[in-house]
Scaffold this motif. Structure first.
Motif, short mmCIF file in Angstrom:
data_model
loop_
_atom_site.label_atom_id
_atom_site.label_comp_id
_atom_site.label_asym_id
_atom_site.label_seq_id
_atom_site.Cartn_x
_atom_site.Cartn_y
_atom_site.Cartn_z
N GLU A 143 -8.34 -4.36 -2.52
CA GLU A 143 -7.27 -5.08 -3.47
C GLU A 143 -8.37 -5.93 -4.46
O GLU A 143 -9.41 -6.38 -3.70
CB GLU A 143 -6.35 -5.54 -2.90
CG GLU A 143 -6.52 -6.58 -1.76
CD GLU A 143 -5.41 -7.09 -1.29
OE1 GLU A 143 -4.26 -6.43 -1.38
OE2 GLU A 143 -5.25 -8.20 -0.63
N HIS A 188 -2.39 -6.42 -7.85
CA HIS A 188 -1.21 -5.44 -7.96
C HIS A 188 -0.10 -5.98 -7.28
O HIS A 188 1.08 -5.40 -7.59
CB HIS A 188 -1.75 -4.22 -7.20
CG HIS A 188 -1.96 -4.39 -5.45
ND1 HIS A 188 -2.74 -5.27 -5.07
CD2 HIS A 188 -1.00 -3.73 -4.76
CE1 HIS A 188 -2.52 -5.07 -3.90
NE2 HIS A 188 -1.68 -4.22 -3.63
N ARG A 202 1.53 -8.00 -10.19
CA ARG A 202 1.93 -7.58 -11.59
C ARG A 202 3.12 -7.49 -12.13
O ARG A 202 3.37 -8.09 -13.15
CB ARG A 202 1.53 -6.07 -11.47
CG ARG A 202 1.58 -5.20 -12.61
CD ARG A 202 1.04 -3.91 -12.19
NE ARG A 202 1.68 -3.29 -11.21
CZ ARG A 202 1.18 -2.09 -10.63
NH1 ARG A 202 0.21 -1.60 -11.44
NH2 ARG A 202 1.77 -1.71 -9.59
N ARG A 221 -7.28 4.57 -3.21
CA ARG A 221 -7.04 3.63 -2.39
C ARG A 221 -7.50 2.21 -3.09
O ARG A 221 -7.87 1.38 -2.37
CB ARG A 221 -7.50 3.88 -1.16
CG ARG A 221 -6.93 5.04 -0.31
CD ARG A 221 -7.06 5.14 1.03
NE ARG A 221 -8.41 6.01 1.31
CZ ARG A 221 -9.45 5.46 2.05
NH1 ARG A 221 -9.39 4.36 2.46
NH2 ARG A 221 -10.41 6.20 2.20
N CYS A 244 0.76 -1.08 0.16
CA CYS A 244 0.00 -0.10 0.00
C CYS A 244 0.88 1.23 -0.06
O CYS A 244 1.48 1.52 1.09
CB CYS A 244 -1.03 -0.04 1.26
SG CYS A 244 -2.02 1.37 1.37
N TYR A 292 -6.64 -0.78 -5.53
CA TYR A 292 -5.64 -1.41 -6.27
C TYR A 292 -6.07 -2.26 -7.10
O TYR A 292 -6.33 -3.58 -6.40
CB TYR A 292 -4.29 -1.50 -5.33
CG TYR A 292 -3.86 -0.45 -4.46
CD1 TYR A 292 -3.82 0.74 -4.95
CD2 TYR A 292 -3.73 -0.72 -3.19
CE1 TYR A 292 -3.39 1.87 -4.33
CE2 TYR A 292 -3.32 0.31 -2.18
CZ TYR A 292 -3.15 1.50 -2.76
OH TYR A 292 -2.75 2.42 -1.95
N ASN A 293 -6.16 -2.19 -8.49
CA ASN A 293 -6.65 -3.39 -9.32
C ASN A 293 -5.60 -4.06 -10.18
O ASN A 293 -5.96 -4.90 -11.20
CB ASN A 293 -7.70 -2.90 -10.22
CG ASN A 293 -7.72 -1.71 -10.90
OD1 ASN A 293 -6.47 -1.34 -11.50
ND2 ASN A 293 -8.46 -0.84 -11.25
N GLY A 294 -4.40 -3.68 -10.04
CA GLY A 294 -3.35 -4.24 -10.79
C GLY A 294 -3.22 -3.47 -12.22
O GLY A 294 -2.39 -4.03 -13.20
N TYR A 332 -7.41 0.28 2.05
CA TYR A 332 -7.30 0.12 0.73
C TYR A 332 -8.09 -1.13 0.38
O TYR A 332 -8.47 -2.08 0.98
CB TYR A 332 -6.05 0.23 -0.04
CG TYR A 332 -5.24 -1.12 0.38
CD1 TYR A 332 -4.96 -2.29 -0.39
CD2 TYR A 332 -4.50 -1.14 1.66
CE1 TYR A 332 -4.29 -3.35 -0.17
CE2 TYR A 332 -3.79 -2.32 1.89
CZ TYR A 332 -3.67 -3.31 1.10
OH TYR A 332 -2.86 -4.45 1.39
#
Length: 237
Positions: A93, A175, A178, A233, A33, A235-237, A91
């Motif tokens: 994810e 994420h 990745r 905030r 994060c 994070y989907n990659g 966050y």
């Protein structure tokens, strides 16, 4: 009682003008994060004499450490909320299903969930319908993967290790995976359009007496959360 008494020596520090003392953060494995990293950087830049311990544990253990006041605060997945603690989302994810380079599906395009039926699976200990990774468990059930779990761990790095070693396919945050995908170490499998979302929370015990270092670190993180909208905030990659 142990949590209170163990903090006495730390609470005695920092009586001068400088913020000193020690903070302990309990986190789940691989909390990736940037906002959390930024909070740590700002804390150290502002209070270089304060010290820090970051302990890594399963989410249930993180919750226990915060409840028993052995940690200043925690960051982890949450299945069931403890009424004694305060929660704030840090966050969100998204999880995908991946395989390693030794797997028969590695490098194949155009796959569907039907192609995953019967595959051996590795996953997290919280991958249960009534636990923190409920969305991942539902996806696993939809893909008919819930009868052949060959490896489990509370550590993201160890789940990744088993996937790469070829034990089976398994879930990882998009994420986080990745870079491995870009390097050809991991290969993403379906579903591609609707990955399950999991929220990561900040856990605070309102009954914990904090020293000045703990207060400064926590307030700094909470200020960043307050000024960063939710879309910043995710994070989907």
């Amino acid at each position: 009682m142990f949590g209170t008494i163990s903090q006495l020596s730390l609470l005695m520090h920092g009586v001068s003008g400088d913020v000193t003392g020690h903070a302990t953060i309990a986190v789940a494995s691989d909390v990736i994060c940037p906002l959390f990293d930024r909070a740590l950087a700002q804390f150290h830049a502002s209070y270089p004499r304060a010290s820090l311990t970051i302990s890594v544990a399963a989410s249930a253990e993180v919750t226990k450490q915060v409840r028993e006041r052995r940690a200043s605060f925690g960051i982890c997945l949450v299945g069931r909320r403890d009424p004694a603690l305060d929660y704030e989302m840090v966050y969100r994810e998204f999880f995908g299903i991946f395989c390693g380079p030794r797997h028969r599906l590695h490098g194949r395009n155009g796959l569907t969930l039907d192609d995953l039926k019967g595959e051996s699976l590795v996953s997290f200990q919280t991958d249960h319908i009534f636990d923190a990774l409920r969305p991942v468990a539902l996806l696993r059930s939809e893909a008919k993967l819930d009868t052949n779990v060959i490896g489990v761990s509370s550590s993201l790095e160890e789940v990744r290790r088993m996937i790469v070693a070829g034990f089976g396919i398994g879930p990882l945050p998009l994420h986080v995976a990745r870079r491995d995908v870009a390097d050809g170490i991991l290969w993403r499998l379906p579903p591609y359009d609707t990955p399950p979302a999991v929220d990561i929370f900040l856990l605070v015990n309102p009954d914990k007496a904090m020293n000045r270092a703990e207060k400064a670190l926590l307030s700094g993180l909470q200020a960043l959360l307050a000024e960063t909208p939710l879309e910043g905030r995710v994070y989907n990659g």
